[in-house]
Design a protein around this motif. Structure first.
Motif, PDB file in Angstrom:
ATOM      1  N   VAL A 128      -4.659   7.403  -2.133  1.00  0.00           N
ATOM      2  CA  VAL A 128      -4.537   6.704  -3.413  1.00  0.00           C
ATOM      3  C   VAL A 128      -5.218   7.539  -4.495  1.00  0.00           C
ATOM      4  O   VAL A 128      -6.233   8.191  -4.252  1.00  0.00           O
ATOM      5  N   ARG A 144       0.836  -1.202   0.000  1.00  0.00           N
ATOM      6  CA  ARG A 144       0.000   0.000   0.000  1.00  0.00           C
ATOM      7  C   ARG A 144       0.869   1.249   0.000  1.00  0.00           C
ATOM      8  O   ARG A 144       0.607   2.203  -0.754  1.00  0.00           O
ATOM      9  N   THR A 193      -3.877  -3.150  -2.907  1.00  0.00           N
ATOM     10  CA  THR A 193      -3.137  -1.950  -2.506  1.00  0.00           C
ATOM     11  C   THR A 193      -3.796  -0.658  -2.969  1.00  0.00           C
ATOM     12  O   THR A 193      -3.506   0.414  -2.438  1.00  0.00           O
ATOM     13  N   SER A 212      -6.443  -2.853   2.260  1.00  0.00           N
ATOM     14  CA  SER A 212      -5.346  -2.404   1.405  1.00  0.00           C
ATOM     15  C   SER A 212      -4.189  -3.391   1.368  1.00  0.00           C
ATOM     16  O   SER A 212      -3.214  -3.166   0.644  1.00  0.00           O
ATOM     17  N   HIS A 231       2.331   1.912  -3.337  1.00  0.00           N
ATOM     18  CA  HIS A 231       1.274   2.364  -4.260  1.00  0.00           C
ATOM     19  C   HIS A 231       1.009   3.856  -4.054  1.00  0.00           C
ATOM     20  O   HIS A 231       0.927   4.620  -5.035  1.00  0.00           O
TER      21      HIS A 231
END
Length: 343
Positions: free
Chosen positions: A140, A29, A182, A178, A32
């Protein structure tokens, strides 16, 4: 208040864990999120006190404080972020040299949970504005929840201007998985309903300087040199709005915490209180004390407005709340909203 420069493409963000580091399960995660931020044009610098998490922390208190001080004093940086909160940010507070920091360039600190343990101190002792917001690990690029997705826009607000946020339509009591995915995003499904526990006497809104964070940790800072609300209120004639959110305190714990604040005179320095949704689950036993009974019993007699169940803290989503901003909060033109002026 001293507002750091707005973040923009090319801004440099240093990442270090004030408390809990990134364990193996969370590395995907984290990578990402960092990739997304780099693609947006941010420059990411990683500290040594980041990966690994043992006994609640990424490294010793001395190591975490030394790295944080080095970042705070580095005027090439624009922001400092922890991946998420934790339990023991308080350990590093006595190890920071606030006299040296008075000469440093202000930098944005942002996030929630135990991150707020540091941010309120920076705002109280140094007058640096800081941002209670989604954590780094929530950022994200494909996030569809509006308050979370708009954080990076909010933090571009120029000093002297303002931005407005509205109550979410829905919230969730479940964090996304996550680890398995991710890129997982929030999936709100419960109806949001901000409402007054104690309404203002004449107006539909309240106005004052914001400061606040995680109730579980801030309860230990009130009436100490690290969070002197009496002095903070003296500096801001507009009045102080304190925002809080409960994570793990039981109703009995919360009762003791509120009474402690009353005994110390904390509430006498406030113009209003904003409360996020409580993350601690109430008992199914109707003979047990519950959260709403506690806040109604012990916060209704303060003589100041109290707005509850807001988008603050561990029951997401999260507003971006700027410690030090002049905020106007209330119900206007059919919507719950908060406007923050960076003045």
């Amino acid at each position: 208040m001293i507002y750091p420069a707005p973040l923009e493409q090319g801004s440099v963000i240093a990442v270090t864990a004030f408390s809990s580091g990134i364990n193996d399960a969370a590395k995907g995660r984290y990578q990402h999120v960092v990739t997304d931020l780099k693609e947006k044009g941010y420059v990411i610098i990683e500290g040594k006190c980041l990966m690994g998490n043992r006994k609640h922390v990424s490294a010793s208190a001395e190591q975490r404080a030394d790295e944080l001080m080095s970042f705070l004093l580095d005027d090439t940086l624009d922001a400092i972020a922890a991946p998420w909160g934790g339990e023991l940010t308080m350990e590093i507070l006595p190890l920071l040299d606030f006299d040296r920091l008075k000469e440093a360039k202000p930098k944005w600190l942002f996030g929630f949970s135990d991150i707020s343990t540091l941010m309120v101190v920076m705002s109280s002792k140094l007058n640096w504005a800081t941002a209670h917001s989604p954590n780094l690990m929530n950022l994200v690029a494909n996030e569809t929840e509006t308050l979370t997705a708009n954080f990076l826009t909010n933090i571009t607000t120029n000093t002297g201007t303002s931005f407005t946020q509205y109550a979410s339509q829905e919230y969730t009591d479940k964090w996304p998985d996550s680890v398995t995915n991710t890129a997982a995003v929030l999936e709100p499904y419960l109806k949001t309903q901000w409402h007054w526990l104690v309404a203002p006497l004449s107006e539909s809104s309240i106005e004052g300087r914001l400061i606040g964070g995680c109730w579980d940790t801030l309860i230990h800072l009130f009436d100490t040199p690290y969070l002197d609300l009496k002095n903070y209120a003296k500096q801001h004639e507009e009045g102080v709005i304190l925002y809080l959110e409960n994570v793990e305190m039981t109703p009995a714990d919360l009762t003791r915490s509120i009474l402690s604040m009353k005994f110390k005179g904390v509430f006498t320095h406030l113009k209003a209180i904003l409360l996020g949704r409580s993350a601690y689950p109430d008992s199914d036993d109707k003979d047990d004390l519950n959260y709403y009974e506690v806040i109604k019993r012990h916060l209704s007699d303060l003589g100041i407005p109290v707005l509850i169940d807001m988008d603050i803290g561990h029951v997401p989503p999260n507003l971006t709340l700027i410690n030090g901003a002049l905020a106007k909060v209330g119900y206007e033109e059919g919507d719950w909203r908060i406007t923050q002026s960076l003045i």
